[in-house]
Motif scaffolding. Structure first.
Motif, short mmCIF file in Angstrom:
data_model
loop_
_atom_site.label_atom_id
_atom_site.label_comp_id
_atom_site.label_asym_id
_atom_site.label_seq_id
_atom_site.Cartn_x
_atom_site.Cartn_y
_atom_site.Cartn_z
N THR A 1 31.13 -14.22 7.30
CA THR A 1 30.90 -13.02 8.13
C THR A 1 30.54 -11.84 7.24
O THR A 1 29.58 -11.10 7.51
CB THR A 1 32.19 -12.69 8.92
N LEU A 2 31.34 -11.70 6.18
CA LEU A 2 31.08 -10.57 5.27
C LEU A 2 29.70 -10.68 4.63
O LEU A 2 28.99 -9.69 4.46
CB LEU A 2 32.16 -10.52 4.19
N TYR A 3 29.35 -11.92 4.27
CA TYR A 3 28.03 -12.12 3.66
C TYR A 3 26.93 -11.69 4.63
O TYR A 3 25.94 -11.07 4.24
CB TYR A 3 27.84 -13.60 3.27
N GLY A 4 27.15 -12.03 5.91
CA GLY A 4 26.18 -11.61 6.94
C GLY A 4 26.06 -10.09 6.98
O GLY A 4 24.95 -9.54 6.98
N TYR A 5 27.21 -9.41 6.98
CA TYR A 5 27.19 -7.93 6.98
C TYR A 5 26.47 -7.41 5.74
O TYR A 5 25.66 -6.48 5.81
CB TYR A 5 28.62 -7.35 6.98
N LEU A 6 26.85 -8.08 4.63
CA LEU A 6 26.31 -7.64 3.35
C LEU A 6 24.79 -7.81 3.31
O LEU A 6 24.04 -6.90 2.89
CB LEU A 6 26.97 -8.49 2.24
N ASP A 7 24.36 -8.96 3.76
CA ASP A 7 22.92 -9.25 3.75
C ASP A 7 22.18 -8.26 4.64
O ASP A 7 21.13 -7.72 4.24
CB ASP A 7 22.70 -10.68 4.24
#
Lengths: 499, 338
Positions: free
Chosen positions: A151-157
């Protein structure tokens, strides 16, 4: 103090001034170029760096993607290589992320950098916890962490993508403004260079005018002096360089010149006065000599006496005596005749005849005069008392110490361009040296009264040269001692010399 | 001597002019190039989360004022909806805020379970949360800043009493929240209480129409149906947000029912003020968005400074009517110019 001033004055030479002028203009151009160069360098650097932030973000995004991939791989396979790659990627991330902003600032882009940095740190914390859970074989936990990390990676991306967009927009605007600025720079730099050039020319004109103005004035003054206006004076420039020295020395030189010209003028005037005086003295001397001679012989008394003698002889019927006295009377009359310096050759010959007659009475007809006179030649004009002294010379010097008959040949013949009057004796002759001495020397009035033959001839030759305005008017020839002497007079065949 | 001084001065000024020209053009070019200059840094970073699509002008106003006040108190208030094209939900932003390690969150709350959970997660992460206008009651949020729903209900009641006559029989209340929405329930309670206390002479029926989940523009269609039916036609319509206020007032004008149906709106915008001046909207509940924004930041600052803050921060509520609209406009203009 004076030495200081002198040293300061020595410093202000033309060379130093020219160097200063060059330094000022050069510094101006150098400074302008430096500014332009710095400006262009700054712009070029900015252009180069415009999209650097985008490139860095792309690297960051790519690296995070790689982290997510190897993180998933590790959780799936527990592969050591994946773990090693994970740590490599984390290290790379730390390197890339160190350039991201960490402060809370009032700029959306920079603030997003801070958010991304923190989110990435949070993401890496979660992945790290997931890996730990995996290593501790806590399936539920690492599954939970994996979901959180994803999830965080999605936000980060999305955040990186959003920031990339924002930065791309602002970078594009920045790039556009840089390009506009570069175009503006091209024009403004050209204008600045032109203005600098104009200012430099003005500065050069102003500064060099101080140097050239005194030189121009010097040239003008020198021209004036050259044209003879010696009274002009150059204004001393208010400078301390060589021009001032040149101007001062020029004025001094003109002053000296003026002084020497004045001196020269005075000297010439003095010389002229002296010459005039000398001539005057000579004239006076001559007058004195003449008066002296006149004083010696009172012509009236002499003529009256001789005439009385002639009448007495006639009364006594002594014809020869009468004739003799008469000839003597004529001879003297001719000699002391005043105011008529020029006569004809015919009269001169007649005087010679009288003279030879008088001498023959005295010397028992020893002297034989043989004449050969051309009729045209007899009309020639000739200074008085020329032939008689020559004949006298023949008798006195040519035939001195010679006893017996003394023959003298008098010829006057017409030649091509002249009339040649020749008097020849058969006496002692003359050495070539003596001939040279007589013919080469001029008229020397001081020695006019001398008794020597040479001196009398000098006088005669001088008078003939002056009258006929020619150098080769008399020729003396003698074959040597005992061979006799011939003196020839060449009267130019010009109308003015004939009656 | 004077001439020399003048000449020297001329040269000097020429060179100075040259230098100024170069430096001037240089700095102009620098400005043209648009450098970022020095950025101002802040001590705290707050995140503002609200549903801007619902009441864009209102929330924009709240956010701008919060941001302005934050800047004055060394805090930067950030809003993220412009950054993400994907359109994250409130819970996502809350999760992001935790990951971003912000210093505080101002959030338009709601009573949904997932929101409560997300807010709790943020609070658990040590980040204080202040809910604004709508609360998240069961979460661990630090404070709730609002005008007070009960007070809004009382204000609606006052405006109804002001315009109602004995002929007024039906009041239509357009709600947004679900049945368990405590905010709207409180509004309703305040409305009932107000009418009971001050309008007991009136005999009217209050009908609630929940429009949440309806497709866009569907509210206007539903209301139009009611207006067209003589039996269902309300005498007064109560709007709970800006969008409904504008669309219903436009509907009234379109169907020439300005004299028959009164509209009591919510929030003040230029358009709503114009409608009040034209007597299309009888009154509109005025929530001071600026005050709301500044109060949120103030509350967060207080919590971070002291470690405690009031659970509820309630602001006053009033209305703009035909009578005071001119005065309101004048006051707002004075505020803007000052």
């Amino acid at each position: 103090m004076n030495r200081k001033k002198q040293r300061r004055d020595q410093f202000y030479t033309i060379q130093v001034k020219l160097c200063l002028i060059f330094l000022i203009t050069f510094s101006c151009v150098f400074f302008v170029n430096l500014c332009i160069y710095a400006n262009l360098y700054d712009k070029t650097t900015q252009v180069d760096q415009t999209y650097t932030s985008n490139a860095n973000l792309m690297k960051l995004q790519k690296n995070l993607k790689q982290i997510q991939v190897v993180f998933s791989d590790y959780l799936n396979t527990k592969d050591r290589n994946a773990l090693k790659e994970y740590y490599d990627c984390v290290n790379t991330h730390q390197e890339l992320a160190q350039y991201l902003n960490e402060d809370v600032v009032d700029d959306q882009n920079y603030l997003m950098e801070k958010n991304i940095k923190n989110m990435a740190d949070s993401y890496l914390d979660v992945t790290s916890q997931a890996i730990e859970a995996k290593q501790g074989r806590n399936i539920e936990k690492y599954h939970q962490y994996y979901n959180d990390a994803t999830t965080l990676y999605g936000y980060l991306d999305d955040s990186i993508y959003g920031l990339n967009n924002l930065q791309f927009h602002s970078n594009s605007e920045h790039y556009q403004s840089l390009m506009d600025s570069m175009r503006f720079s091209e024009t403004s730099n050209l204008i600045i260079m032109m203005i600098t050039g104009i200012i430099n020319i003005v500065v050069l004109l102003v500064l060099t005018r101080n140097l050239t103005r005194p030189l121009k004035q010097l040239a003008w003054t020198a021209r004036q002096v050259g044209q003879g206006h010696m009274e002009v004076r150059m204004q001393i420039p208010n400078t301390k360089d060589e021009i001032r020295i040149v101007a001062e020395e020029f004025n001094r030189m003109v002053q000296s010149l003026r002084y020497y010209i004045q001196k020269q003028k005075e000297s010439l005037e003095l010389e002229n006065a002296m010459k005039e005086k000398e001539i005057l003295m000579e004239t006076h001397l001559k007058d004195t000599q003449l008066k002296y001679l006149q004083a010696q012989i009172n012509p009236h008394f002499l003529f009256n006496t001789l005439n009385a003698g002639a009448q007495l002889a006639m009364m006594e019927e002594a014809d020869e005596t009468y004739r003799y006295i008469h000839k003597v009377s004529e001879f003297f009359r001719y000699n002391i005749k005043k105011g008529d310096e020029i006569t004809t050759l015919e009269k001169e010959i007649q005087l010679v005849d009288n003279y030879v007659y008088i001498l023959n009475v005295r010397f028992s007809n020893e002297i034989i005069l043989e004449k050969q006179i051309d009729e045209q030649a007899a009309r020639a004009l000739i200074p008085r008392m020329v032939l008689q002294p020559l004949v006298e010379n023949c008798i006195k010097h040519g035939y001195s110490d010679i006893k017996g008959e003394k023959r003298i040949y008098l010829q006057a013949t017409r030649e091509d361009s002249c009339v040649c009057v020749s008097i020849r004796d058969e006496g002692k002759g003359m050495s070539p040296k003596r001939i040279r001495e007589i013919t080469s020397e001029g008229l020397r009035p001081v020695e006019l009264e001398g008794e020597s033959r040479g001196i009398g001839l000098d006088n005669l030759i001088g008078r003939l040269k002056l009258f006929y305005e020619q150098e080769n008017v008399v020729e003396i020839t003698s074959s040597g001692p005992g061979e006799g002497t011939e003196i020839s007079i060449f009267i130019p065949w010009e109308e003015r010399y004939y009656v | 001597m004077r001439k020399r001084i003048r000449r020297g001065a001329s040269i000097f000024f020429c060179l100075v002019f040259c230098a100024i020209l170069i430096l001037g053009v240089g700095s102009t070019q620098q400005n043209t190039a648009g450098g970022n200059g020095k950025l101002k840094t802040y001590g705290r970073h707050y995140l503002f989360i609200a549903d801007f699509k619902q009441d864009e002008n209102f929330w924009n106003k709240v956010y701008e004022e919060a941001k302005k006040y934050g800047e004055a108190t060394d805090s930067y208030v950030e809003e993220l909806s412009d950054i993400y094209d994907t359109g994250y939900a409130k819970n996502d932003y809350l999760a992001m805020a935790v990951a971003m390690k912000v210093d505080g969150i101002i959030c338009q709350g709601d009573e949904k379970a997932e929101t409560i959970k997300a807010v709790q997660k943020v609070v658990d992460a040590g980040i204080p949360v202040v809910t604004v206008l709508e609360d998240c009651t069961d979460s661990g949020r630090q404070s709730f800043v609002s005008v007070g729903s009960y007070n809004i209900g009382r204000e609606y009641a006052r405006q109804i009493i002001g315009i109602a006559t004995t002929e007024t029989k039906k009041v239509l209340m357009l709600t947004k929240g679900s049945a368990e929405d405590k905010g709207e329930n409180l509004i309703y309670a305040g409305l009932q209480e107000g009418l009971r206390q001050e309008g007991n002479h009136l005999n009217m029926e209050i009908e609630s129409l929940n429009t949440e989940g309806d497709a866009s523009f569907a509210v206007a269609e539903t209301v139009r149906t009611k207006l067209m039916s003589a039996n269902q036609r309300p005498d007064i319509i109560l709007c709970m947000d800006e969008q409904d206020t504008v669309s219903i007032s436009q509907l009234i004008v379109d169907y020439n029912m300005v004299d028959q149906v009164k509209v009591i709106g919510y929030y003040i915008s230029d358009l709503i003020l114009k409608e009040i001046q034209n007597d299309v909207v009888s009154a509109s509940i005025n929530i001071d968005a600026a005050k709301l924004g500044t109060s949120c930041v103030q509350t967060l600052n207080t919590y971070l400074d002291t470690g405690h803050v009031s659970d509820y921060v309630t602001l006053d509520v009033n209305s703009v009517t035909r009578k005071n609209v001119e005065e309101y406009i004048k006051n707002e203009q004075e505020k803007t110019t000052s």
